[in-house]
Design a protein around this motif. Structure first.
Motif, PDB file in Angstrom:
ATOM      1  N   ALA A 176      39.950  -3.228  82.687  1.00 41.04           N
ATOM      2  CA  ALA A 176      39.072  -4.105  81.906  1.00 41.04           C
ATOM      3  C   ALA A 176      37.684  -4.199  82.533  1.00 41.04           C
ATOM      4  CB  ALA A 176      39.703  -5.496  81.793  1.00 41.04           C
ATOM      5  N   VAL A 177      37.646  -4.309  83.859  1.00 44.55           N
ATOM      6  CA  VAL A 177      36.347  -4.397  84.553  1.00 44.55           C
ATOM      7  C   VAL A 177      35.560  -3.112  84.360  1.00 44.55           C
ATOM      8  CG1 VAL A 177      35.236  -4.534  86.822  1.00 44.55           C
ATOM      9  CG2 VAL A 177      37.107  -6.096  86.259  1.00 44.55           C
ATOM     10  N   ILE A 178      36.215  -1.984  84.580  1.00 42.96           N
ATOM     11  CA  ILE A 178      35.517  -0.696  84.445  1.00 42.96           C
ATOM     12  C   ILE A 178      35.060  -0.477  83.008  1.00 42.96           C
ATOM     13  CG2 ILE A 178      35.839   1.820  84.543  1.00 42.96           C
ATOM     14  CD1 ILE A 178      35.398   0.448  87.289  1.00 42.96           C
ATOM     15  N   SER A 179      35.908  -0.839  82.064  1.00 44.11           N
ATOM     16  CA  SER A 179      35.550  -0.668  80.652  1.00 44.11           C
ATOM     17  C   SER A 179      34.291  -1.457  80.311  1.00 44.11           C
ATOM     18  CB  SER A 179      36.722  -1.132  79.778  1.00 44.11           C
ATOM     19  OG  SER A 179      36.367  -1.037  78.423  1.00 44.11           O
ATOM     20  N   GLU A 180      34.240  -2.689  80.762  1.00 42.88           N
ATOM     21  CA  GLU A 180      33.085  -3.555  80.471  1.00 42.88           C
ATOM     22  C   GLU A 180      31.829  -3.045  81.179  1.00 42.88           C
ATOM     23  OE1 GLU A 180      33.798  -7.656  81.354  1.00 42.88           O
ATOM     24  OE2 GLU A 180      31.711  -8.218  80.991  1.00 42.88           O
ATOM     25  N   LEU A 181      31.990  -2.649  82.441  1.00 44.14           N
ATOM     26  CA  LEU A 181      30.824  -2.154  83.189  1.00 44.14           C
ATOM     27  C   LEU A 181      30.284  -0.866  82.578  1.00 44.14           C
ATOM     28  CD1 LEU A 181      31.742  -2.701  86.964  1.00 44.14           C
ATOM     29  CD2 LEU A 181      30.106  -3.956  85.582  1.00 44.14           C
ATOM     30  N   LEU A 182      31.187   0.040  82.257  1.00 45.71           N
ATOM     31  CA  LEU A 182      30.763   1.328  81.694  1.00 45.71           C
ATOM     32  C   LEU A 182      30.024   1.116  80.378  1.00 45.71           C
ATOM     33  CD1 LEU A 182      30.818   4.431  81.829  1.00 45.71           C
ATOM     34  CD2 LEU A 182      33.058   4.370  80.720  1.00 45.71           C
ATOM     35  N   ALA A 183      30.586   0.257  79.530  1.00 44.99           N
ATOM     36  CA  ALA A 183      29.961   0.012  78.228  1.00 44.99           C
ATOM     37  C   ALA A 183      28.567  -0.600  78.381  1.00 44.99           C
ATOM     38  CB  ALA A 183      30.853  -0.907  77.401  1.00 44.99           C
ATOM     39  N   GLY A 184      28.482  -1.613  79.233  1.00 53.33           N
ATOM     40  CA  GLY A 184      27.186  -2.266  79.419  1.00 53.33           C
ATOM     41  C   GLY A 184      26.160  -1.330  80.036  1.00 53.33           C
ATOM     42  N   CYS A 185      26.603  -0.562  81.016  1.00 50.96           N
ATOM     43  CA  CYS A 185      25.657   0.288  81.744  1.00 50.96           C
ATOM     44  C   CYS A 185      25.139   1.439  80.889  1.00 50.96           C
ATOM     45  CB  CYS A 185      26.312   0.838  83.011  1.00 50.96           C
ATOM     46  SG  CYS A 185      26.497  -0.411  84.304  1.00 50.96           S
ATOM     47  N   ILE A 186      25.997   2.049  80.095  1.00 49.45           N
ATOM     48  CA  ILE A 186      25.518   3.210  79.322  1.00 49.45           C
ATOM     49  C   ILE A 186      24.583   2.757  78.201  1.00 49.45           C
ATOM     50  CG2 ILE A 186      27.500   3.390  77.728  1.00 49.45           C
ATOM     51  CD1 ILE A 186      27.132   6.498  78.058  1.00 49.45           C
ATOM     52  N   VAL A 187      24.908   1.637  77.582  1.00 46.47           N
ATOM     53  CA  VAL A 187      24.028   1.137  76.506  1.00 46.47           C
ATOM     54  C   VAL A 187      22.662   0.748  77.083  1.00 46.47           C
ATOM     55  CG1 VAL A 187      23.695  -0.757  74.869  1.00 46.47           C
ATOM     56  CG2 VAL A 187      25.883   0.433  74.958  1.00 46.47           C
TER      57      VAL A 187
ATOM     58  N   VAL B  31      43.080   4.373  92.190  1.00 46.89           N
ATOM     59  CA  VAL B  31      42.833   3.116  92.903  1.00 46.89           C
ATOM     60  C   VAL B  31      43.951   2.898  93.924  1.00 46.89           C
ATOM     61  CG1 VAL B  31      42.510   0.627  92.625  1.00 46.89           C
ATOM     62  CG2 VAL B  31      41.742   2.189  90.832  1.00 46.89           C
ATOM     63  N   GLU B  32      43.560   2.467  95.108  1.00 43.17           N
ATOM     64  CA  GLU B  32      44.556   2.173  96.140  1.00 43.17           C
ATOM     65  C   GLU B  32      45.519   1.089  95.658  1.00 43.17           C
ATOM     66  OE1 GLU B  32      45.145   3.438  99.480  1.00 43.17           O
ATOM     67  OE2 GLU B  32      44.114   4.997  98.325  1.00 43.17           O
ATOM     68  N   SER B  33      46.764   1.253  95.995  1.00 37.26           N
ATOM     69  CA  SER B  33      47.796   0.301  95.576  1.00 37.26           C
ATOM     70  C   SER B  33      47.428  -1.126  96.021  1.00 37.26           C
ATOM     71  CB  SER B  33      49.127   0.710  96.192  1.00 37.26           C
ATOM     72  OG  SER B  33      50.106  -0.219  95.858  1.00 37.26           O
ATOM     73  N   GLY B  34      47.467  -2.041  95.097  1.00 37.81           N
ATOM     74  CA  GLY B  34      47.200  -3.447  95.414  1.00 37.81           C
ATOM     75  C   GLY B  34      45.739  -3.843  95.310  1.00 37.81           C
ATOM     76  N   PHE B  35      44.840  -2.867  95.159  1.00 35.95           N
ATOM     77  CA  PHE B  35      43.414  -3.219  95.060  1.00 35.95           C
ATOM     78  C   PHE B  35      43.088  -3.722  93.655  1.00 35.95           C
ATOM     79  CE2 PHE B  35      38.999  -2.123  93.985  1.00 35.95           C
ATOM     80  CZ  PHE B  35      38.354  -2.921  94.913  1.00 35.95           C
ATOM     81  N   VAL B  36      42.443  -4.873  93.613  1.00 34.70           N
ATOM     82  CA  VAL B  36      42.073  -5.470  92.326  1.00 34.70           C
ATOM     83  C   VAL B  36      40.576  -5.745  92.320  1.00 34.70           C
ATOM     84  CG1 VAL B  36      42.479  -7.353  90.704  1.00 34.70           C
ATOM     85  CG2 VAL B  36      44.329  -6.580  92.184  1.00 34.70           C
TER      86      VAL B  36
ATOM     87  N   ARG C 123      26.556  -2.477  90.132  1.00 36.96           N
ATOM     88  CA  ARG C 123      27.290  -3.625  89.569  1.00 36.96           C
ATOM     89  C   ARG C 123      28.580  -3.878  90.354  1.00 36.96           C
ATOM     90  NH1 ARG C 123      23.238  -2.780  87.476  1.00 36.96           N
ATOM     91  NH2 ARG C 123      22.437  -3.137  85.367  1.00 36.96           N
ATOM     92  N   LEU C 124      29.181  -2.820  90.869  1.00 33.48           N
ATOM     93  CA  LEU C 124      30.441  -2.964  91.608  1.00 33.48           C
ATOM     94  C   LEU C 124      30.245  -3.621  92.975  1.00 33.48           C
ATOM     95  CD1 LEU C 124      32.270   0.381  90.681  1.00 33.48           C
ATOM     96  CD2 LEU C 124      32.988  -1.950  90.092  1.00 33.48           C
ATOM     97  N   LEU C 125      29.007  -3.716  93.426  1.00 34.43           N
ATOM     98  CA  LEU C 125      28.751  -4.433  94.681  1.00 34.43           C
ATOM     99  C   LEU C 125      29.209  -5.881  94.560  1.00 34.43           C
ATOM    100  CD1 LEU C 125      25.165  -3.135  95.558  1.00 34.43           C
ATOM    101  CD2 LEU C 125      27.297  -2.502  96.689  1.00 34.43           C
TER     102      LEU C 125
END
Lengths: 174, 122
Positions: free
Chosen positions: A8-19, A149-154, A98-100
């Motif tokens: 969900a985070v990646i989807s939102e970031l990708l959408a916002g950033c490309i637009v 993604v590493e196991s357990g990383f959120v 944004r991921l910072l």
């Protein structure tokens, strides 16, 4: 749960950033359901960190990258390829910044631009596999983001880190 | 006589964008494709008044280039502004410590870039 949240985070970031990135170059893009036009040029950039590694790609027709080119109305093929590479580089850079805010620091590779006919991406079975498509007056473009993604990383937002990154285009004088 | 500005970036698109923006304001632009090339151009072009430099580049990155250029002492006063996709505070601080004068996250606004170059070359 963590997989769903990360997607969900990646989807939102990708959408916002490309637009936003396309808008910065005068291209108004609206989301549509992929796939769109068969891709003739794909630019791929790799990234890595302790917690997440993968690739981001943008894919479109040659005409899209030619008509959106920022340095010439009639660019050479080399200029079109370089522009596709730079666009993917700036898109990943924007996502990275944004991921910072999620305490994730990615190291980026350099873009690789591939040309062909009817290029497509296969369905990934594990990790994050985000595929988005956009329509604009210059044609359509797809963005593909795949990561392990590493196991357990959120991906959880660190509110105190939200304003750490500088905004695109702003000038910071020392 | 036009003031000479060096743009160091591995993307020909970005170098050309910067060239177009600065040429319209009367600047003469010299190009370099990475940090090693940038260092060579600075050494071989004594009348360069300012450098605009990417961070992530092959062979030598932009921050390593600033550190190397300023370490020689010959170009300690040469103003350098970073133009990059990076916005990481640790990198910004490292560039500042190395002697950079400013930081812009791509894509740049032509008017702001020109204003920065005019200010730093005045």
């Amino acid at each position: 749960m963590s997989q769903t949240q990360n997607e969900a985070v990646i989807s939102e970031l990708l959408a916002g950033c490309i637009v936003d990135l396309l808008a910065d170059y005068g291209v108004d893009a609206s989301p549509v359901v992929p796939p769109v036009s068969p891709s003739e040029m794909v630019s791929v950039v790799g990234f890595t960190s302790g917690e997440m590694r993968g690739n981001l790609a943008i894919a479109a027709t040659y005409d899209f990258f030619e008509s959106t080119n920022v340095i010439s109305a009639q660019p050479t093929e080399e200029q079109v390829r370089d522009w596709a590479g730079e666009l993917s580089n700036q898109l990943l850079g924007r996502i990275k910044n944004r991921l910072l805010a999620y305490d994730l620091v990615l190291a980026m590779g350099t873009p690789m631009v591939i040309t062909g006919l009817r290029m497509d991406v296969g369905k990934r079975r594990t990790g994050i596999a985000e595929r988005q498509a956009y329509l604009s007056s210059k044609g359509s473009i797809e963005a593909w983001f795949e990561a392990t993604v590493e196991s357990g990383f959120v991906l959880e937002k660190n509110e105190s880190a939200v304003d750490l990154s500088q905004s695109e285009g702003d000038l910071l004088f020392f | 006589m036009s003031k000479k500005v060096l743009v160091v970036d591995d993307s020909a698109t970005v170098r050309q964008q910067v060239r177009l923006a600065l040429a319209q304001s009367g600047f003469d632009v010299v190009e370099a494709v990475d940090g090693v090339d940038g260092q060579d151009k600075i050494s071989s072009t004594p009348d360069i008044k300012m450098v605009i430099c990417d961070v992530n580049m092959p062979r030598m990155n932009g921050i390593d280039m600033i550190e190397a250029v300023h370490a020689t002492g010959r170009h300690a006063g040469l103003p350098i502004v970073m133009l990059t996709t990076e916005g990481q505070p640790a990198l910004i601080q490292r560039a500042k410590a190395a002697g950079a004068k400013g930081w812009i996250v791509k894509p740049f606004k032509a008017d702001l870039l020109v204003a920065a170059v005019q200010k730093l070359t005045a």
